[in-house]
Motif scaffolding. Structure first.
Motif, PDB file in Angstrom:
ATOM      1  N   GLY A  11       0.821  -1.200   0.000  1.00 27.54           N
ATOM      2  CA  GLY A  11       0.000   0.000   0.000  1.00 27.54           C
ATOM      3  C   GLY A  11       0.861   1.258   0.000  1.00 27.54           C
ATOM      4  N   LEU A  12       0.184   2.419  -0.017  1.00 28.91           N
ATOM      5  CA  LEU A  12       0.869   3.702   0.019  1.00 28.91           C
ATOM      6  C   LEU A  12       0.262   4.565   1.114  1.00 28.91           C
ATOM      7  N   THR A  13       1.068   5.461   1.664  1.00 26.71           N
ATOM      8  CA  THR A  13       0.567   6.416   2.631  1.00 26.71           C
ATOM      9  C   THR A  13      -0.557   7.232   1.997  1.00 26.71           C
ATOM     10  N   LYS A  14      -1.601   7.508   2.760  1.00 30.81           N
ATOM     11  CA  LYS A  14      -2.738   8.258   2.241  1.00 30.81           C
ATOM     12  C   LYS A  14      -2.282   9.592   1.649  1.00 30.81           C
ATOM     13  N   GLY A  15      -2.741   9.868   0.432  1.00 29.01           N
ATOM     14  CA  GLY A  15      -2.393  11.123  -0.222  1.00 29.01           C
ATOM     15  C   GLY A  15      -1.096  11.093  -0.996  1.00 29.01           C
ATOM     16  N   VAL A  16      -0.417   9.935  -1.023  1.00 22.90           N
ATOM     17  CA  VAL A  16       0.879   9.830  -1.696  1.00 22.90           C
ATOM     18  C   VAL A  16       0.749   9.004  -2.974  1.00 22.90           C
ATOM     19  N   VAL A  17       1.401   9.484  -4.019  1.00 21.41           N
ATOM     20  CA  VAL A  17       1.462   8.819  -5.320  1.00 21.41           C
ATOM     21  C   VAL A  17       2.934   8.676  -5.699  1.00 21.41           C
ATOM     22  N   LEU A  18       3.284   7.617  -6.416  1.00 22.04           N
ATOM     23  CA  LEU A  18       4.677   7.406  -6.806  1.00 22.04           C
ATOM     24  C   LEU A  18       4.942   7.920  -8.214  1.00 22.04           C
ATOM     25  N   ASN A  19       6.021   8.678  -8.340  1.00 21.11           N
ATOM     26  CA  ASN A  19       6.507   9.147  -9.638  1.00 21.11           C
ATOM     27  C   ASN A  19       7.767   8.361  -9.966  1.00 21.11           C
ATOM     28  N   VAL A  20       7.655   7.453 -10.935  1.00 24.90           N
ATOM     29  CA  VAL A  20       8.745   6.544 -11.285  1.00 24.90           C
ATOM     30  C   VAL A  20       9.302   6.932 -12.651  1.00 24.90           C
ATOM     31  N   ASN A  21      10.607   7.176 -12.708  1.00 25.00           N
ATOM     32  CA  ASN A  21      11.282   7.468 -13.969  1.00 25.00           C
ATOM     33  C   ASN A  21      12.372   6.432 -14.203  1.00 25.00           C
ATOM     34  N   ILE A  22      12.495   6.007 -15.455  1.00 30.23           N
ATOM     35  CA  ILE A  22      13.400   4.924 -15.823  1.00 30.23           C
ATOM     36  C   ILE A  22      14.415   5.444 -16.833  1.00 30.23           C
ATOM     37  N   PRO A  23      15.717   5.251 -16.568  1.00 24.29           N
ATOM     38  CA  PRO A  23      16.738   5.763 -17.496  1.00 24.29           C
ATOM     39  C   PRO A  23      16.674   5.048 -18.834  1.00 24.29           C
ATOM     40  N   ASN A  24      17.088   5.743 -19.872  1.00 24.18           N
ATOM     41  CA  ASN A  24      17.039   5.190 -21.221  1.00 24.18           C
ATOM     42  C   ASN A  24      18.335   4.448 -21.534  1.00 24.18           C
ATOM     43  N   VAL A  25      18.484   3.287 -20.900  1.00 20.22           N
ATOM     44  CA  VAL A  25      19.651   2.430 -21.117  1.00 20.22           C
ATOM     45  C   VAL A  25      19.180   0.984 -21.168  1.00 20.22           C
ATOM     46  N   ASP A  26      20.047   0.093 -21.597  1.00 21.74           N
ATOM     47  CA  ASP A  26      19.721  -1.326 -21.580  1.00 21.74           C
ATOM     48  C   ASP A  26      19.501  -1.784 -20.146  1.00 21.74           C
ATOM     49  N   GLN A  27      18.667  -2.812 -19.986  1.00 16.69           N
ATOM     50  CA  GLN A  27      18.337  -3.290 -18.645  1.00 16.69           C
ATOM     51  C   GLN A  27      19.582  -3.687 -17.863  1.00 16.69           C
ATOM     52  N   LYS A  28      20.576  -4.266 -18.516  1.00 15.46           N
ATOM     53  CA  LYS A  28      21.790  -4.707 -17.823  1.00 15.46           C
ATOM     54  C   LYS A  28      22.587  -3.537 -17.272  1.00 15.46           C
ATOM     55  N   GLU A  29      22.325  -2.323 -17.787  1.00 13.34           N
ATOM     56  CA  GLU A  29      23.025  -1.133 -17.314  1.00 13.34           C
ATOM     57  C   GLU A  29      22.314  -0.448 -16.155  1.00 13.34           C
ATOM     58  N   ILE A  30      21.064  -0.828 -15.898  1.00 14.92           N
ATOM     59  CA  ILE A  30      20.330  -0.235 -14.773  1.00 14.92           C
ATOM     60  C   ILE A  30      20.843  -0.840 -13.479  1.00 14.92           C
ATOM     61  N   LYS A  31      21.264   0.040 -12.543  1.00 11.86           N
ATOM     62  CA  LYS A  31      21.920  -0.419 -11.319  1.00 11.86           C
ATOM     63  C   LYS A  31      20.940  -0.806 -10.218  1.00 11.86           C
ATOM     64  N   GLY A  32      19.670  -0.409 -10.362  1.00  7.71           N
ATOM     65  CA  GLY A  32      18.694  -0.707  -9.333  1.00  7.71           C
ATOM     66  C   GLY A  32      17.711   0.429  -9.185  1.00  7.71           C
ATOM     67  N   VAL A  33      17.051   0.487  -8.015  1.00  8.01           N
ATOM     68  CA  VAL A  33      16.013   1.474  -7.741  1.00  8.01           C
ATOM     69  C   VAL A  33      16.458   2.370  -6.592  1.00  8.01           C
ATOM     70  N   LYS A  34      16.243   3.681  -6.736  1.00  9.79           N
ATOM     71  CA  LYS A  34      16.553   4.642  -5.686  1.00  9.79           C
ATOM     72  C   LYS A  34      15.283   5.395  -5.283  1.00  9.79           C
ATOM     73  N   ILE A  35      15.013   5.440  -3.978  1.00  8.90           N
ATOM     74  CA  ILE A  35      13.950   6.299  -3.460  1.00  8.90           C
ATOM     75  C   ILE A  35      14.546   7.692  -3.317  1.00  8.90           C
ATOM     76  N   CYS A  36      13.933   8.677  -3.942  1.00 10.72           N
ATOM     77  CA  CYS A  36      14.558   9.994  -4.094  1.00 10.72           C
ATOM     78  C   CYS A  36      13.612  11.114  -3.693  1.00 10.72           C
ATOM     79  N   ARG A  37      14.186  12.308  -3.652  1.00 11.54           N
ATOM     80  CA  ARG A  37      13.374  13.529  -3.612  1.00 11.54           C
ATOM     81  C   ARG A  37      13.424  14.168  -4.995  1.00 11.54           C
ATOM     82  N   GLN A  38      12.490  15.051  -5.237  1.00 14.19           N
ATOM     83  CA  GLN A  38      12.439  15.775  -6.497  1.00 14.19           C
ATOM     84  C   GLN A  38      13.556  16.800  -6.543  1.00 14.19           C
ATOM     85  N   ALA A  39      14.329  16.803  -7.603  1.00 13.81           N
ATOM     86  CA  ALA A  39      15.432  17.752  -7.731  1.00 13.81           C
ATOM     87  C   ALA A  39      14.901  19.162  -7.968  1.00 13.81           C
TER      88      ALA A  39
END
Length: 258
Positions: A160-188
């Protein structure tokens, strides 16, 4: 037997965009899918809704059979409203929007129809995610997105998600083998340095093309821009409560009452 989740799928690039077709394919491995998406591209519409004209919804038919896909003449937010209020026979367990052709990181989230659709579902109390790939091409390769779209969606359904929270997920434009993983971030902290290219039409009227460049003003290593630059999938929790809570105390010192 565990009941499959009901998944509402939408986007802002239009129901025929390759990004949403990929998202639908992934969601079909998770649950029961209903699609309500714009009948034409609606990028940059933000949270616009249709007030001064009629809305039309058409159920798609493939090989003579009705599908669970509906094209809508309105905006992404309209699609979610209609999906929840008119089309679905019960509330969806989750709403996913995208996969957007292009970035919705940092300041781009403000303008994004993809993220506004997810936020609209969030306003209704439905766990929601917006997915974007950092490739604006119509022929973008979404193969590397599939693993992370499924992983993140399944985690939202599980936790589930905290009430009022939505996830903004962005994926780099590289091959899957080059993706290092997932980072929980703040908006720059970033913006667009914009300018207008002024031209004159054959009829002698002035017209303008918006152009500009993206400028990242944030050197933090905990931001979505840092994560994407370093080949991580960025996940930013966002909210539709725009109150600047930190400013309330200062404003209360103003002499605003007689």
């Amino acid at each position: 037997m565990t009941k499959k989740p009901l998944i509402l799928v939408t986007n802002d690039d239009g129901i025929n965009a390759p990004g949403i077709r990929t998202l639908i394919d992934v969601m079909l491995t998770i649950g029961n899918v209903v699609v309500v998406a714009p009948d034409s591209p609606q990028s940059g519409m933000g949270h616009a809704i249709t007030l001064d004209s009629t809305l039309y919804v058409e159920r798609l038919i493939v090989n003579g059979k009705k599908t669970n896909e509906y094209s809508c003449s309105g905006t992404p937010a309209d699609c979610v409203k209609l999906g929840i209020k008119e089309i679905l026979d019960r509330r969806p367990d989750i709403c996913v929007s995208g996969i957007n052709h292009g970035s919705n990181s940092s300041i781009n989230v403000i303008y994004s129809g993809t993220m506004s659709a997810a936020l609209e579902a969030g306003i209704e109390g439905i766990p929601s995610i917006g997915f974007s790939l950092l490739d604006y091409s119509w022929n973008a390769n979404f193969e590397a997105c599939k693993k992370y779209v499924k992983l993140i969606t399944e985690n939202v359904l599980k936790h589930g998600l905290t009430k009022g929270v939505v996830l903004n997920v962005n994926i780099p434009n590289v091959d899957q083998k080059e993706i290092k993983g997932v980072k929980i971030c703040r908006q720059a902290k970033a913006n667009w340095e914009e300018k207008f290219d002024k031209r004159i039409s054959p009829q002698g009227r002035d017209y303008y093309w918006l152009s500009g460049k993206f400028v990242n003003l944030d050197n933090g290593e905990d931001t979505d821009e840092w994560a994407l630059t370093n080949n991580y999938v960025s996940v930013v929790p966002i909210q539709f409560d725009l109150t600047a809570h930190h400013s309330i105390q200062n404003l209360n010192t103003w002499d605003l009452n007689d």
